[in-house]
Scaffold this active site. Structure first.
Site, PDB file in Angstrom:
ATOM      1  N   TYR A   1     -22.620  -6.629 -11.341  1.00 58.65           N
ATOM      2  CA  TYR A   1     -23.175  -5.385 -11.509  1.00 58.65           C
ATOM      3  C   TYR A   1     -24.028  -5.591 -12.701  1.00 58.65           C
ATOM      4  O   TYR A   1     -23.556  -5.760 -13.717  1.00 58.65           O
ATOM      5  CB  TYR A   1     -22.235  -4.126 -11.656  1.00 58.65           C
ATOM      6  CG  TYR A   1     -22.959  -2.830 -11.606  1.00 58.65           C
ATOM      7  CD1 TYR A   1     -24.146  -2.381 -11.761  1.00 58.65           C
ATOM      8  CD2 TYR A   1     -21.848  -1.571 -11.796  1.00 58.65           C
ATOM      9  CE1 TYR A   1     -24.687  -1.145 -11.990  1.00 58.65           C
ATOM     10  CE2 TYR A   1     -22.283  -0.277 -12.082  1.00 58.65           C
ATOM     11  CZ  TYR A   1     -23.865  -0.296 -11.956  1.00 58.65           C
ATOM     12  OH  TYR A   1     -24.330   1.171 -12.064  1.00 58.65           O
TER      13      TYR A   1
ATOM     14  N   LYS B   1     -25.140  -5.953  -7.336  1.00 63.44           N
ATOM     15  CA  LYS B   1     -25.746  -4.949  -7.540  1.00 63.44           C
ATOM     16  C   LYS B   1     -26.757  -4.993  -8.640  1.00 63.44           C
ATOM     17  O   LYS B   1     -26.314  -5.022  -9.449  1.00 63.44           O
ATOM     18  CB  LYS B   1     -25.003  -3.720  -7.491  1.00 63.44           C
ATOM     19  CG  LYS B   1     -25.768  -2.298  -7.430  1.00 63.44           C
ATOM     20  CD  LYS B   1     -25.302  -1.317  -8.411  1.00 63.44           C
ATOM     21  CE  LYS B   1     -26.226  -0.213  -8.407  1.00 63.44           C
ATOM     22  NZ  LYS B   1     -25.784   0.959  -9.247  1.00 63.44           N
TER      23      LYS B   1
END
Length: 286
Positions: free
Chosen positions: A132, A160
């Site tokens: 992330y 992400k």
């Protein structure tokens, strides 16, 4: 692969700061048929304001309603000790898909970042882990080369990208290995994301407008360019209106579900005129 919509679900707090689990369950149920999966306790979920047992309960409820395979639990914390403690508890709910925010607050280096992710993948070799990357929140840029090294760790299945990293999606896409996934937190640009090598979006706004996002993904998969253009204009409007702050998104959810949808963190308010506009779009696109 069809375009993926993963809903980054906010946490419904009451005005006294408690979690409204009934409202949370209602929201998950309302989006279930429209999205690929959910990301729980991410940035939109105000994870820094959640206690670990609360995060685990949110994981448990989501896994029970949607199935554990459709839940990505964010286990980000300031230290690997905290990450692993939370991941152990999350795994006990049946969840095997984790997102992990890169180290934040105190600066690190490449070895520190790689070691941070390695600690999770080694402790949970059965898990699928997504890196992330959110430079504005962590205070650290992750280079394409560093991401490539992180994604080479066993158990890493994708990434992400949020904030400024999402704008660099075409660069970061070059770091992917075979079968790995790339999601953008910029949920207003699904066609662009897919065109440039992304898998889909992790979308907070989709929790308030799941039908519209699902329709856009279907039109994209069908190659219906006219319908894509039409729906993309709508999504651009919805994201521009409700996406900039969690409070705006929660204002939309208040209209959609009738709950309080308060925040725990100190976030900007929503002016009355803007709230009126949000009320109108929810009534039109719910």
């Amino acid at each position: 692969m069809p375009a993926q919509i993963v809903s980054a679900v906010p946490v419904p707090f009451t005005r006294d700061g408690s979690i409204d689990l009934a409202e949370y369950e209602k929201t998950l149920t309302s989006i279930e048929e429209h999205v690929t999966g959910v990301l729980i306790a991410g940035t939109t979920g105000e994870f820094p304001a959640l206690e670990d047992d609360e995060r685990v309960e949110l994981f448990r409820v989501a896994a029970g309603l949607l199935g554990a395979d459709r839940v990505i639990g964010h286990v980000g914390h300031a230290s690997s000790r905290q990450v692993l403690r939370l991941a152990d508890a999350a795994a006990n709910t049946g969840i095997t898909r984790f997102a992990l925010l890169s180290p934040y607050y105190l600066p690190s280096d490449d070895d520190g970042v790689i070691g941070f992710f390695r600690s999770l993948t080694e402790a949970h070799p059965e898990a699928d882990v997504y890196a992330y990357v959110f430079p504005e929140r962590t205070g650290m840029e992750i280079s394409v080369e560093l991401l490539r090294e992180v994604l080479r760790l066993p158990g890493m299945v994708g990434v992400k990208l949020s904030g400024g990293a999402a704008d660099r999606l075409p660069e970061y896409a070059t770091a992917l290995g075979d079968g790995q996934e790339l999601y953008s937190g910029d949920d207003g640009r699904l066609p662009w994301v897919v065109e440039h090598g992304g898998t889909g979006v992790v979308s907070g706004v989709s929790s308030a407008f799941p039908e519209t996002f699902a329709a856009l993904a279907r039109a994209l998969d069908d190659g219906d360019t006219d319908r894509v253009d039409e729906l993309q204009r709508t999504v651009t409007r919805l994201v521009g209106l409700t996406g900039p702050t969690i409070t705006r998104l929660k204002a939309a959810l208040t209209v959609r579900t009738g709950g309080e949808w308060a925040c725990r963190m100190s976030l900007p308010g929503v002016p009355a005129e803007l709230r009126k506009d949000i009320d109108e779009v929810v009534a039109r696109f719910r």
